[in-house]
Design a protein around this motif. Structure first.
Motif, PDB file in Angstrom:
ATOM      1  N   VAL A 195      69.409  46.255  10.894  1.00 40.96           N
ATOM      2  CA  VAL A 195      70.768  46.610  11.162  1.00 40.96           C
ATOM      3  C   VAL A 195      71.180  45.937  12.283  1.00 40.96           C
ATOM      4  N   HIS A 198      66.925  40.683   9.012  1.00 41.81           N
ATOM      5  CA  HIS A 198      68.082  41.280   8.093  1.00 41.81           C
ATOM      6  C   HIS A 198      67.947  42.808   8.159  1.00 41.81           C
ATOM      7  N   CYS A 256      79.777  44.100   6.052  1.00 44.54           N
ATOM      8  CA  CYS A 256      78.885  43.524   7.033  1.00 44.54           C
ATOM      9  C   CYS A 256      77.610  44.269   7.011  1.00 44.54           C
ATOM     10  N   SER A 257      77.521  45.620   6.282  1.00 47.72           N
ATOM     11  CA  SER A 257      76.293  46.264   6.250  1.00 47.72           C
ATOM     12  C   SER A 257      75.289  46.119   5.303  1.00 47.72           C
ATOM     13  N   HIS A 285      70.999  42.578  12.820  1.00 45.81           N
ATOM     14  CA  HIS A 285      71.834  41.663  11.985  1.00 45.81           C
ATOM     15  C   HIS A 285      73.218  42.145  11.507  1.00 45.81           C
ATOM     16  N   SER A 286      73.317  43.287  10.884  1.00 49.04           N
ATOM     17  CA  SER A 286      74.625  43.711  10.474  1.00 49.04           C
ATOM     18  C   SER A 286      75.383  43.719  11.743  1.00 49.04           C
ATOM     19  N   SER A 304      71.690  51.822   7.739  1.00 45.45           N
ATOM     20  CA  SER A 304      70.664  51.553   8.994  1.00 45.45           C
ATOM     21  C   SER A 304      68.978  51.885   8.612  1.00 45.45           C
ATOM     22  N   TYR A 356      76.878  54.326   7.150  1.00 42.43           N
ATOM     23  CA  TYR A 356      76.128  53.654   8.129  1.00 42.43           C
ATOM     24  C   TYR A 356      74.778  54.186   8.476  1.00 42.43           C
ATOM     25  N   LEU A 392      68.046  49.219   6.065  1.00 43.35           N
ATOM     26  CA  LEU A 392      67.948  47.914   6.159  1.00 43.35           C
ATOM     27  C   LEU A 392      66.470  47.650   6.985  1.00 43.35           C
TER      28      LEU A 392
END
Length: 86
Positions: A51, A49, A85-86, A53-54, A33, A29, A36
């Motif tokens: 963090v 797109h 989802c990440s 968005h995730s 983060s 994560y 992204l």
């Protein structure tokens, strides 16, 4: 709100064999983060797109599943949902 992340943490505290899954999620994560955050500068034609968005995807999964169904998930399923989802 009972979240996928809270559920994974709970499962890891309840059963030490899942501690590594929670640790991997926590590290991923943090790294994802950061990773992204550069997408929008590299691909300006993409929609959001980053963090946020995730996190929006994860939040929608929370609403879709609800607390009762989240609590029925196993550690691996929970981990895989978070990672996808990440």
């Amino acid at each position: 709100m009972y979240t996928l992340e809270k559920h994974l943490k709970f499962l890891s505290e309840e059963n030490s064999c899942y501690e590594q899954l929670y640790s991997v999620w926590t590290l991923n994560y943090q790294n994802l983060s950061k990773g992204l955050s550069v997408i929008s500068s590299l691909y300006p034609h993409y929609s959001s797109h980053d963090v946020s968005h995730s996190m929006s995807i994860v939040e929608n999964i929370h609403y879709f599943l609800g607390e009762d169904r989240i609590k029925k998930l196993g550690a691996t399923d929970t981990f895989m949902l978070l990672m996808s989802c990440s």
